[in-house]
Design an enzyme around this catalytic site. Structure first.
Site, PDB file in Angstrom:
ATOM      1  CG  ASP A 164      39.418  50.351  45.838  1.00 60.58           C
ATOM      2  OD1 ASP A 164      40.275  50.765  46.893  1.00 60.58           O
ATOM      3  OD2 ASP A 164      40.017  50.070  44.828  1.00 60.58           O
ATOM      4  CG  ASP A 191      41.094  52.712  42.295  1.00 61.56           C
ATOM      5  OD1 ASP A 191      41.915  53.293  41.675  1.00 61.56           O
ATOM      6  OD2 ASP A 191      41.259  51.638  42.445  1.00 61.56           O
ATOM      7  CE1 TYR A 194      36.382  52.580  42.331  1.00 64.69           C
ATOM      8  CE2 TYR A 194      37.092  50.877  40.475  1.00 64.69           C
ATOM      9  CZ  TYR A 194      37.202  51.147  41.808  1.00 64.69           C
ATOM     10  OH  TYR A 194      38.007  50.729  42.784  1.00 64.69           O
ATOM     11  CG  HIS A 298      44.867  44.129  42.434  1.00 57.44           C
ATOM     12  ND1 HIS A 298      45.130  44.567  41.185  1.00 57.44           N
ATOM     13  CD2 HIS A 298      43.486  44.763  42.857  1.00 57.44           C
ATOM     14  CE1 HIS A 298      43.921  45.305  40.602  1.00 57.44           C
ATOM     15  NE2 HIS A 298      42.868  45.041  41.314  1.00 57.44           N
ATOM     16  CB  VAL A 326      42.937  43.995  47.430  1.00 54.77           C
ATOM     17  CG1 VAL A 326      42.014  42.741  47.374  1.00 54.77           C
ATOM     18  CG2 VAL A 326      44.173  44.010  46.797  1.00 54.77           C
TER      19      VAL A 326
HETATM   20 FE   LIG Z   1      42.802  50.161  42.247  1.00 56.25          FE
END
Ligand SMILES: [Fe+2]
Length: 438
Positions: A164, A191, A194, A298, A326
């Site tokens: 992420d 991820d 973005y 989540h 998360v």
């Molecule tokens: Fe995600």
């Protein structure tokens, strides 16, 4: 050193199951910056475009076969397609080799990609540094990488773990800290850019992410997992091909590993029995949405997948599972919940030393900010949780021991905030828990 890596995507389903036990540690560390992180501006140094006509940019590499004797070299050119060739040589030989790959382009709403090149270079020696050049015929750029050691039961190796990440100033800090670690291959748990947080999923932010991460991803393999931010399915703008930007930009070696493109469950049930633990001592699984997550963010999203797959992970003695999604850090004890059948009421995870440790590294630093709200009290399966940005490292020492540490981005330097010895589930299946759980 083979890795059981897989691209799992979250399926959202909420279930009203709450576990009420006192467990491990909730860190009291409070990050100084409480405002949401912001993406670095387009003219940031982190996104600098390399000078020169048709200069290769967004250079990244990933392992190109099953054992580490191939590397997929990827880059983007913007003025013209240019050459798909990679010229490479090892530091122990003066002989140059050339490999040729393919070029891809795609459109996404009002965006047209540059020329995305993927060239797999094969027949590499183990544990050898190679130099490589891309941009043949126009502006050339040179990089290098080191291949992993030959598969062996007691071969030490260090992985990094990032998830992420996004492209904020905090993302930049995370990447810098990771670069200062001794990680040789990065396990990326989904991820990426973005870009889909922008209007029309502005794919210019896929390009900036590629330039931002080049400083690491051009020099060591990043092993990819897709997350929900890679789906890029948007009916409102007519984009109905899921994973279009990701699959054009980030190739994976499933073909050259003689893997088949099948449904995930079928793929995994045929893959797991092939792993010979007398040859490959550690079994690591990457996925995006965590199964054991005690944050509100989540919460329980991983549950539909867990009920289907968890017994396989126990049967095949998975050592550790890394997830993201998360935006925080959490580590579980070895627990399982595979006796639960929806109606029998046995819905509390229990200590199970045959089970993996589950680690959430969704803490790369993206613009959506930290997940700070945790369920209370901390459930028994949760050994450590902290809402900070950071990255993980997994140092495999031999067939029995690996050392994991989580490094928080604190005040501009990496602080080791959680660490433990992991015992291998096949070779050393002793209790390595760090908290007392019933
Ligand atoms: Fe995600």
């Amino acid at each position: 050193m083979k890795m059981g890596n897989s691209s799992f995507v979250a399926i959202a389903l909420l279930m009203s199951v709450v576990v009420l036990c006192n467990g491990g540690k909730t860190s009291s560390y409070v990050r100084k910056l409480i405002q949401n992180p912001v993406d670095m501006p387009l003219d940031s140094d982190a996104f600098a475009i390399p000078p020169g006509y048709n200069a290769p940019q967004q250079v990244h590499i990933t392992q190109g076969d099953h054992v580490g004797q191939a590397m997929i070299i990827s880059w983007v050119t913007v003025d013209e397609p240019g050459s798909n060739e990679v010229i490479y040589w090892s530091n122990s030989s003066l002989q140059n080799f050339t490999a040729e790959g393919e070029v891809f382009t795609y459109t996404y709403y009002n965006y047209t990609s540059g020329f995305i090149h993927h060239t797999n270079i094969t027949n590499l020696e183990f544990n050898t540094t190679y130099f490589y050049v891309v941009g043949i015929g126009n502006t050339t750029r040179q990089f290098w990488f080191t291949t992993p050691p030959e598969v062996g039961i007691d071969v030490p190796y260090t992985f990094g773990i990032i998830g992420d990440l996004g492209q904020t100033f905090d993302s930049n800090t995370t990447l810098t800290h990771y670069q200062n670690s001794n990680g040789s291959t990065l396990l990326y748990v989904g991820d990426l850019s973005y870009a889909d947080d922008y209007p029309y999923h502005d794919n210019v932010r896929w390009d900036t992410w590629g330039r931002f991460t080049e400083r690491s991803a051009a020099y060591q393999p990043w092993i990819w997992t897709a997350g929900n931010h890679e789906i890029d399915f948007d009916l409102q703008i007519g984009e109905t091909q899921s994973f279009k930007p990701f699959s054009n930009r980030y190739h994976t070696p499933y073909e050259s590993s003689q893997r088949t493109s099948t449904l995930q469950y079928k793929w995994l049930t045929t893959e797991l029995p092939k792993i010979d633990r007398t040859e490959t001592s550690w079994l690591i699984v990457l996925m995006h949405a965590p199964w054991y997550n005690s944050y509100y963010s989540h919460y329980m999203e991983g549950e539909p997948m867990r009920v289907v797959f968890e017994s396989l992970f126990i049967k095949y003695k998975v050592d550790v599972v890394f997830a993201g999604h998360v935006h925080a850090y959490e580590r579980s004890e070895r627990v399982s919940n595979d006796k639960y059948n929806i109606t029998n009421g046995i819905c509390t995870p229990v200590k199970d030393i045959s089970a993996p440790v589950y680690i959430t590294n969704g803490d790369g630093g993206n613009q959506e900010g930290l997940s700070i709200n945790m369920t209370q009290p901390q459930p028994s399966y949760s050994a450590y949780r902290e809402a900070s940005f950071g990255h993980g490292t997994l140092e495999i020492k031999n067939r029995t021991h690996a050392f994991y540490s989580w490094n928080r981005n604190q005040d501009g330097y990496a602080v080791e905030a959680d660490k433990l010895w992991l015992f291998n589930r096949y070779w050393n299946p002793l209790d390595d828990s760090t908290t007392n759980i019933p």
